[in-house]
Design a protein around this motif. Structure first.
Motif, short mmCIF file in Angstrom:
data_model
loop_
_atom_site.label_atom_id
_atom_site.label_comp_id
_atom_site.label_asym_id
_atom_site.label_seq_id
_atom_site.Cartn_x
_atom_site.Cartn_y
_atom_site.Cartn_z
N GLY A 129 3.25 0.99 1.15
CA GLY A 129 3.17 2.08 2.10
C GLY A 129 3.30 1.63 3.54
O GLY A 129 3.69 2.41 4.40
N ASN A 130 2.99 0.36 3.83
CA ASN A 130 3.05 -0.15 5.20
C ASN A 130 4.35 -0.86 5.53
O ASN A 130 4.51 -1.39 6.62
CB ASN A 130 1.89 -1.12 5.45
CG ASN A 130 0.55 -0.40 5.49
OD1 ASN A 130 0.48 0.76 5.85
ND2 ASN A 130 -0.51 -1.12 5.12
N LYS A 131 5.30 -0.89 4.60
CA LYS A 131 6.55 -1.60 4.84
C LYS A 131 7.29 -1.05 6.05
O LYS A 131 7.82 -1.79 6.88
CB LYS A 131 7.46 -1.52 3.60
CG LYS A 131 7.06 -2.47 2.48
CD LYS A 131 7.21 -3.91 2.90
CE LYS A 131 6.78 -4.87 1.78
NZ LYS A 131 6.87 -6.27 2.20
N SER A 132 7.33 0.28 6.14
CA SER A 132 8.06 0.88 7.25
C SER A 132 7.39 0.61 8.58
O SER A 132 8.01 0.65 9.64
CB SER A 132 8.18 2.40 7.04
OG SER A 132 6.90 2.98 6.93
N ALA A 133 6.09 0.34 8.53
CA ALA A 133 5.35 0.04 9.77
C ALA A 133 5.29 -1.45 10.06
O ALA A 133 4.60 -1.87 10.98
CB ALA A 133 3.93 0.61 9.66
N GLY A 134 5.99 -2.23 9.24
CA GLY A 134 6.02 -3.66 9.47
C GLY A 134 4.80 -4.39 8.99
O GLY A 134 4.48 -5.48 9.47
N GLY A 135 4.06 -3.78 8.04
CA GLY A 135 2.87 -4.42 7.52
C GLY A 135 3.20 -5.64 6.68
O GLY A 135 4.26 -5.73 6.09
N GLY A 136 2.27 -6.56 6.61
CA GLY A 136 2.49 -7.78 5.85
C GLY A 136 1.78 -7.73 4.52
O GLY A 136 1.23 -6.72 4.11
N GLY A 137 1.79 -8.88 3.82
CA GLY A 137 1.13 -8.98 2.53
C GLY A 137 2.11 -8.94 1.39
O GLY A 137 3.27 -8.54 1.53
N GLU A 138 1.64 -9.37 0.23
CA GLU A 138 2.48 -9.37 -0.96
C GLU A 138 2.50 -7.98 -1.59
O GLU A 138 1.46 -7.35 -1.72
CB GLU A 138 1.95 -10.39 -1.97
CG GLU A 138 2.12 -11.84 -1.56
CD GLU A 138 3.57 -12.25 -1.52
OE1 GLU A 138 4.38 -11.69 -2.29
OE2 GLU A 138 3.92 -13.14 -0.71
N PRO A 139 3.69 -7.52 -2.01
CA PRO A 139 3.78 -6.19 -2.61
C PRO A 139 3.22 -6.13 -4.03
O PRO A 139 2.97 -5.05 -4.54
CB PRO A 139 5.27 -5.90 -2.60
CG PRO A 139 5.91 -7.26 -2.65
CD PRO A 139 5.01 -8.16 -1.86
N VAL A 140 3.05 -7.29 -4.67
CA VAL A 140 2.52 -7.31 -6.03
C VAL A 140 1.55 -8.48 -6.18
O VAL A 140 1.54 -9.41 -5.38
CB VAL A 140 3.65 -7.47 -7.08
CG1 VAL A 140 4.62 -6.31 -7.02
CG2 VAL A 140 4.37 -8.79 -6.93
N GLY A 156 9.73 -9.84 -0.39
CA GLY A 156 9.06 -8.56 -0.22
C GLY A 156 9.42 -7.52 -1.26
O GLY A 156 9.15 -6.34 -1.08
N SER A 157 10.05 -7.93 -2.36
CA SER A 157 10.44 -6.97 -3.38
C SER A 157 9.38 -6.89 -4.47
O SER A 157 8.46 -7.69 -4.53
CB SER A 157 11.78 -7.37 -4.00
OG SER A 157 11.63 -8.55 -4.77
N VAL A 158 9.53 -5.89 -5.33
CA VAL A 158 8.70 -5.78 -6.53
C VAL A 158 9.54 -6.36 -7.67
O VAL A 158 10.47 -5.70 -8.14
CB VAL A 158 8.31 -4.33 -6.81
CG1 VAL A 158 7.48 -4.23 -8.08
CG2 VAL A 158 7.55 -3.73 -5.62
N PRO A 159 9.25 -7.59 -8.12
CA PRO A 159 10.12 -8.26 -9.09
C PRO A 159 10.40 -7.46 -10.36
O PRO A 159 11.53 -7.42 -10.83
CB PRO A 159 9.35 -9.55 -9.40
CG PRO A 159 8.57 -9.82 -8.16
CD PRO A 159 8.16 -8.47 -7.66
N ALA A 160 9.39 -6.80 -10.92
CA ALA A 160 9.60 -6.04 -12.16
C ALA A 160 10.60 -4.92 -11.94
O ALA A 160 11.42 -4.63 -12.82
CB ALA A 160 8.27 -5.49 -12.67
#
Length: 376
Positions: A56-67, A148-152
């Motif tokens: 949800g924070n990708k568009s706001a430039g948020g960090g962290g692992e997506p999975v 930054g992708s969701v591998p699955a």
């Protein structure tokens, strides 16, 4: 696109009210499941869980692992998944799971150790892709594909885009269940492999051949497409053939095809199978210099294309008859058209199938040379 869709689904779960609702903060949304045989014989499950806050924070430039990925062992798959509560504060939620990867060692032992729970429980998706890994399924789930992708979801997209090559079956859990109920002698599932652990390079091509519930062999890309030709499931791809007249190679792009398989009784009374394939294609590439704009001169190219398709189909028939395993479902065709004859053959089909005559007829059509008349 897939990540935005998933985020939308997560928001629906969060904002939609119902009597048995589960809050988003209380769920661990699983998008990928890998199942292996542990060294001690237990079931080792590996799951990929999405982090909705990061998505949800990708568009706001948020960090962290997506999975994030966790694994757990148990005597059964159900126990292994339940024990994941020791590592995840939230209950695992499988209704959005996209892929089920079964490790090679476990597939060699018994694939039903995985599918029984997935079909018995009401939560897992029946349309999730069911595939077999060369090596460990956990390695596939843990592989970080892209930044930054969701591998699955990337793997799911790789599988669903396979129509462009038609070199692996897009097998789903529900289709496997139907074949199992029908007591199919063999089942074919897509094959996935981790080609480079350092680069997280994953390939999805070829296929796994199962005899009922156990892995018995692999199909190459050519054999897998031969299988798809027979099953009328070739949606695209390229056929490369040797040019018998000028030398070099010619690439044909498959535009559409139609396959009809039927049993036929020969004059000597022997049962046989006849495969009729109609394929429409276009010139996609030449390796020499010539003009090909004249349609009246295409007959030789049509013959080469027809022989190329026949070779692919013949390759998988040879593999099936060598394995003495009718994963092509020719026996089911005989049962459908000649049920009385099948009653006499069924008990001895394992011995009769390897000697079954199979005639392959291909009718090809080339409808375009592309944007150029001469290759160079």
């Amino acid at each position: 696109m897939k990540q935005r869709l998933l985020l939308g689904l997560l928001l629906i779960i969060f904002f939609t009210g119902c009597y048995d609702r589960r809050e988003l903060d209380d769920l661990a949304i699983v998008v990928g499941l890998g199942v292996d045989l542990a060294d001690d014989g237990d079931i080792l499950a590996t799951v990929e869980i999405v982090n909705p806050q990061v998505l949800g924070n990708k568009s706001a430039g948020g960090g962290g692992e997506p999975v994030w990925v966790i694994e757990s062992k148990g005597q059964t798959l159900f126990e292994a998944i339940r024990r994941m509560i020791h590592q995840s504060p939230n209950k695992l939620f499988f209704s959005h799971n996209q892929i089920i990867v079964i490790g090679e060692e476990l597939a060699n032992k018994d694939i039903f150790l995985v599918t029984d729970f997935l079909l018995r429980d009401e939560e897992p998706r029946e349309d999730a892709y069911l595939i077999v890994a060369e090596g460990k399924a956990g390695d596939i789930i843990r592989a970080k594909i892209g930044i930054g992708s969701v591998p699955a979801l990337a793997i799911e997209k790789m599988i669903s885009s396979n129509w462009a090559t038609s070199q692996a079956p897009m097998s789903q859990l529900i289709a496997f269940a139907k074949q199992t109920v029908a007591k199919a002698p063999g089942v074919v599932l897509g094959r996935i492999a981790l080609r480079s652990e350092k680069e997280a390079e994953i390939s999805f091509n070829g296929a796994a051949v199962l005899k009922r519930n156990k892995l018995v062999d692999w199909l190459t890309e050519t054999e897998a497409r031969g299988y798809l030709w027979i099953k009328d499931q070739v949606k695209g791809g390229t056929v490369v053939v040797k040019d018998t007249k000028y030398g070099g190679n010619i690439s044909y792009e498959i535009a559409r095809e139609k396959t009809v398989c039927r049993p036929k009784i020969l004059q000597n009374g022997q049962m046989s199978i006849e495969i009729d394939i109609a394929v429409t294609s276009r010139f996609a590439g030449l390796t020499d210099s010539r003009e090909i704009e004249n349609p009246t001169a295409w007959s030789e190219y049509v013959l080469d294309l027809e022989e190329g398709v026949k070779r692919e189909v013949r390759s998988v028939i040879d593999k099936a008859q060598t394995l003495q395993l009718d994963f092509l479902d020719f026996g089911a065709l005989i049962k459908q058209y000649y049920p009385q004859i099948w009653q006499k053959k069924e008990s001895n089909w394992d011995k009769e199938f390897p000697m079954l005559p199979v005639a392959i007829k291909v009718k090809a059509q080339i409808n375009s040379v592309g944007m150029v008349k001469r290759s160079r």
